[in-house]
Design a protein around this motif. Structure first.
Motif, PDB file in Angstrom:
ATOM      1  N   ARG A 111       0.845  -1.202   0.000  1.00 16.61           N
ATOM      2  CA  ARG A 111       0.000   0.000   0.000  1.00 16.61           C
ATOM      3  C   ARG A 111       0.874   1.244   0.000  1.00 16.61           C
ATOM      4  NH1 ARG A 111      -5.571  -0.549   2.381  1.00 16.61           N
ATOM      5  NH2 ARG A 111      -6.074  -2.651   1.740  1.00 16.61           N
ATOM      6  N   GLU A 170      -8.550   7.495  -1.248  1.00 20.13           N
ATOM      7  CA  GLU A 170      -7.459   7.518  -0.276  1.00 20.13           C
ATOM      8  C   GLU A 170      -7.923   8.124   1.052  1.00 20.13           C
ATOM      9  OE1 GLU A 170      -2.707   8.524  -0.150  1.00 20.13           O
ATOM     10  OE2 GLU A 170      -3.919   9.405  -1.743  1.00 20.13           O
ATOM     11  N   ARG A 224      -5.674  14.730  -1.906  1.00 21.39           N
ATOM     12  CA  ARG A 224      -5.798  13.269  -1.822  1.00 21.39           C
ATOM     13  C   ARG A 224      -7.109  12.866  -2.472  1.00 21.39           C
ATOM     14  NH1 ARG A 224      -1.028  10.827  -0.287  1.00 21.39           N
ATOM     15  NH2 ARG A 224       0.146  12.507   0.652  1.00 21.39           N
ATOM     16  N   THR A 256      -0.351   7.096   2.442  1.00 20.38           N
ATOM     17  CA  THR A 256      -1.696   6.826   2.962  1.00 20.38           C
ATOM     18  C   THR A 256      -1.592   6.286   4.382  1.00 20.38           C
ATOM     19  OG1 THR A 256      -2.530   6.366   0.744  1.00 20.38           O
ATOM     20  CG2 THR A 256      -3.807   5.493   2.585  1.00 20.38           C
TER      21      THR A 256
END
Length: 174
Positions: free
Chosen positions: A63, A143, A139, A67
């Motif tokens: 990932r 997200e 973002r 984030t």
């Protein structure tokens, strides 16, 4: 301890340091949004970095690091805000300058608008403040939803309401 274990620990530390350096703006954005006064911002940024290091073994490398980093940083900041709120209930601030926003703008009008925006953002609860921070950091809704544990639809709805609320408050302030 064997040299192989030491090398793995050193490699992990170097990986973390490189990722933290690459995304350090996240730490400062969160600290600036949740703490006032240079010392409080510095303390919060250090606490965020420490918590990121403690949580790094659980980071899923498949990932996006930023984030994951936002999620940890916002959780630390919200906890810091709650602790600060409990502290402030029993203490009187001695220096109002501690609550000023650090702005490097040369233009006084622009600086005043930025201060007003920060003042308005400060008036929101921690979740909405986090939503605004992530939105202003461009973002994606996906997200933001992942970071805050919301659905994308909920994120879109909340951001729409927050933008409208901010527009109304900014118009009323001018």
């Amino acid at each position: 301890m064997t040299s192989a274990v030491l090398t793995m620990a050193q490699a992990r530390q170097q990986q973390f340091q490189a990722l933290l350096e690459r995304h350090r703006g996240v730490v400062f954005k969160v600290a600036n949004s949740y703490a006032r006064g240079a010392q409080n911002r510095e303390d919060l940024a250090q606490e965020i970095a420490a918590q990121l290091w403690r949580a790094f073994p659980q980071y899923d490398g498949t990932r996006a690091f930023s984030t994951w980093m936002y999620r940890v940083a916002l959780n630390v900041a919200i906890s810091h805000l709650r602790e600060r709120s409990r502290y402030d209930q029993h203490h009187q601030a001695l220096d109002p300058a501690d609550h000023e926003v650090a702005i490097d703008e040369a233009d006084a009008e622009s600086a005043a608008r930025v201060r007003e925006l920060y003042r308005l953002i400060d008036s929101f609860d921690p979740l909405n403040r986090a939503l605004l921070l992530l939105y202003l950091d461009e973002r994606s809704q996906r997200e933001i939803a992942e970071i805050l544990g919301l659905t994308e639809t909920n994120v879109a709805t909340k951001i729409g309401r927050l933008k409208s609320n901010l527009r109304d408050k900014l118009a009323a302030a001018t």
